[in-house]
Every structure is written in C-alpha cells, then in structure tokens.
Design a protein around this motif. Structure first.
Motif, PDB file in Angstrom:
ATOM      1  N   PHE A  10       0.844  -1.192   0.000  1.00  0.00           N
ATOM      2  CA  PHE A  10       0.000   0.000   0.000  1.00  0.00           C
ATOM      3  C   PHE A  10       0.882   1.245   0.000  1.00  0.00           C
ATOM      4  N   SER A  11       0.611   2.172  -0.914  1.00  0.00           N
ATOM      5  CA  SER A  11       1.469   3.341  -1.106  1.00  0.00           C
ATOM      6  C   SER A  11       1.517   4.234   0.124  1.00  0.00           C
ATOM      7  N   PHE A  12       0.459   4.215   0.953  1.00  0.00           N
ATOM      8  CA  PHE A  12       0.403   5.125   2.098  1.00  0.00           C
ATOM      9  C   PHE A  12       1.105   4.571   3.335  1.00  0.00           C
ATOM     10  N   PHE A  13       1.639   3.358   3.265  1.00  0.00           N
ATOM     11  CA  PHE A  13       2.384   2.795   4.390  1.00  0.00           C
ATOM     12  C   PHE A  13       3.890   2.766   4.104  1.00  0.00           C
ATOM     13  N   ASN A  14       4.385   3.782   3.383  1.00  0.00           N
ATOM     14  CA  ASN A  14       5.811   3.822   3.074  1.00  0.00           C
ATOM     15  C   ASN A  14       6.608   4.691   4.033  1.00  0.00           C
ATOM     16  N   GLY A  15       5.936   5.275   5.048  1.00  0.00           N
ATOM     17  CA  GLY A  15       6.637   6.083   6.029  1.00  0.00           C
ATOM     18  C   GLY A  15       6.924   7.505   5.585  1.00  0.00           C
TER      19      GLY A  15
END
Length: 293
Positions: free
Chosen positions: A113-118
């Motif tokens: 998921f792109s939004f869990f890349n920090g």
C-alpha cells in the motif's frame, strides 16, 4: 522541555490492555489522552480518519491542514503533533506490526500500500467524494466489532481494515501516473526498512544494494523512477529527519547530536545539515522552538 520525544506503546493507550489493536471514536480518544497533542512517536501503526473539525496536523515536520474526510496513515517511529480548531471528530485505529502477521501469508503485504511507506506526504489522503460514505460505514463497523467480545472478533477487524486499505488504494491510485508493481514496492519498502535500521552506520547506496541483493545501478534506477530521487538522497533525507527530531529537544547540544548521528565532528555535521536544509542546526532549532510556543 523533555530531552526526548515521548515514544508511545499501544498497551499504554488501551484501557483493555489489548497489545495489538485499539479502535475508538477520535473525540473520545482525545478526551482520554489530551497529552497526545504535543510531539510524540508511536511503536505501532496509527490511522486517523477525520469527519469533522479543522486545525493543523504535523508529521515529521510537514504541516497538513485538517479537513473532514481526510485520512492519515502513520508508520511506527514517525513523530507527529496536532493543533485542532473547534470540535474534532472521526475515528482512530492503532495496531501493532504483528497484528496482521498471523493472518496474511505474505508478511510484507502492508508494504504494497502506497500510504504505508513512512513518507508523510503519501500518508495523508483526502478521500474522493464517492467513497466518503462507504469508508465511514466501515469505520462504524470497526467500532461495533471492537466493542464486542465475539469469536473471530480480531479476524473480522483485520478484514475490515484490509477493506479500507484496498478501497482507498484503488480509489486514489487513479490519480497517480502509474501503479508500482508489488515486487518493486516491496523492494523499496525493504530499502526504507534497512535505512531505518542502519542509517547511523551505513550511508552508502552501494552497501544497501548489497544487502538487497541488487546492483547499485538498479537501486538508483528504482529510486529515481518511483521516488523521484537518487538512493543517496533517500538515505540523506533519513539522516536529516533524525537530526531535526533531535534538534527540537533542547536537552542535547548540537555537538552531542552530531556524535549521536555518527559525524566525525560538529563542523562536518553543520555543513551537511545546512546543505540539505538550507539553514544551520542552530537556526533550525530556534525556528522550531518558536513555532511550538
């Protein structure tokens, strides 16, 4: 001012002492934990969905205007604080890194998921109008299932959370030029994970490429294509972020921070910081303290 930014563990927030999951309406959560408005970091994944209210939310020194139907995804270690205006409502979900491990065959699944890349900018999403009601209903279902001690309760919560993640990823990916293939996304996630563990000691892209079993040119190409920067810049950005986190704490001198970050001397650290940030560590510290007053 405290010498260290507080690190919050999930079991210190849950009245039920659930180690892996906490779900609450946000106004209730804020009333119980009013101290969480000041800068702090978590040891867990943190998900905020706002349905009412305004103000500012700061994540790793990036400022975001709070809006209804805005969702925030935060990974362990990120530093954030907020300054709300008026009544704020929504939902909060905290879950540990282990919460999905026994449920998913691929332990790195969340990395897809792109939004869990920090990266804070990627983790703040204004939901498209067409999914306002569906996402809001899933959060209502999460509140219901969290309050009940039924069989398969946690599995149902996992399913609902995955439904939120997939719904949002599918809806927002239409606004991006391209979707990153799963294998590439996992590789970049592993690169970020390695940086998180080793950025104090390892600064060279080639050493990370070796740990990832790829060539330095391949790593640079992936970073340039999907992150818009060279691998070396990704590493330097993490060093800068940690320097900023340490500088907002007045308990450490600039020289002590340079030592903690494995710089040979204070002058080298100052030169590095000024080149990357555009101001000296001392100026950044004064500016940050002034903003927090």
């Amino acid at each position: 001012m405290q010498a260290n930014i507080p690190r919050i563990d999930i079991n210190s927030l849950s009245e039920h002492k659930d180690d892996d999951i906490l779900i609450s309406r946000f106004a209730e959560y804020l009333a119980i934990h009013p101290n969480l408005t000041s800068p702090h970091r978590h040891s867990f994944y943190h998900l905020l969905f706002f349905t009412e209210g305004g103000g500012m939310h700061t994540i790793d020194f990036n400022h975001f205007e709070v809006k209804p139907y805005q969702i925030y995804f935060m990974t362990p270690g990120q530093v954030h604080s907020w300054d709300f205006k008026g009544h704020v409502e929504g939902f909060v979900v905290n879950f540990s890194g282990d919460f999905f491990q026994s449920f998913l065959l691929r332990p790195e699944y969340l990395a897809s998921f792109s939004f869990f890349n920090g990266i804070s900018e990627d983790g703040v999403i204004n939901l498209p109008d067409n999914i306002h009601d569906p996402v809001n209903q899933i959060f209502e279902d999460l509140i219901l299932h969290f309050s009940q001690k039924t069989v398969f309760r946690e599995d149902m919560i996992r399913i609902l959370l995955l439904q939120i993640f997939i719904t949002i990823e599918q809806s927002t990916s239409l606004n991006r030029q391209q979707n990153i293939p799963f294998k590439t996304n996992v590789l970049l996630h592993n690169f970020h994970t390695l940086i998180e563990k080793n950025f104090i000691e390892i600064r060279l892209p080639g050493e990370y490429a070796e740990l990832l079993n790829i060539t330095p040119n391949h790593l640079n190409a992936l970073c340039k294509e999907h992150l818009g920067m060279q691998a070396g810049e990704v590493i330097r950005n993490r060093v800068v972020l940690e320097a900023k986190r340490l500088l907002v704490n007045l308990g450490l001198s600039v020289s002590e921070i340079a030592y903690k970050l494995n710089f040979n001397d204070n002058s080298y650290f100052t030169k590095f910081f000024k080149k990357e940030v555009g101001m000296s560590p001392e100026v950044f510290r004064k500016k940050s303290v002034k903003e927090r007053q």
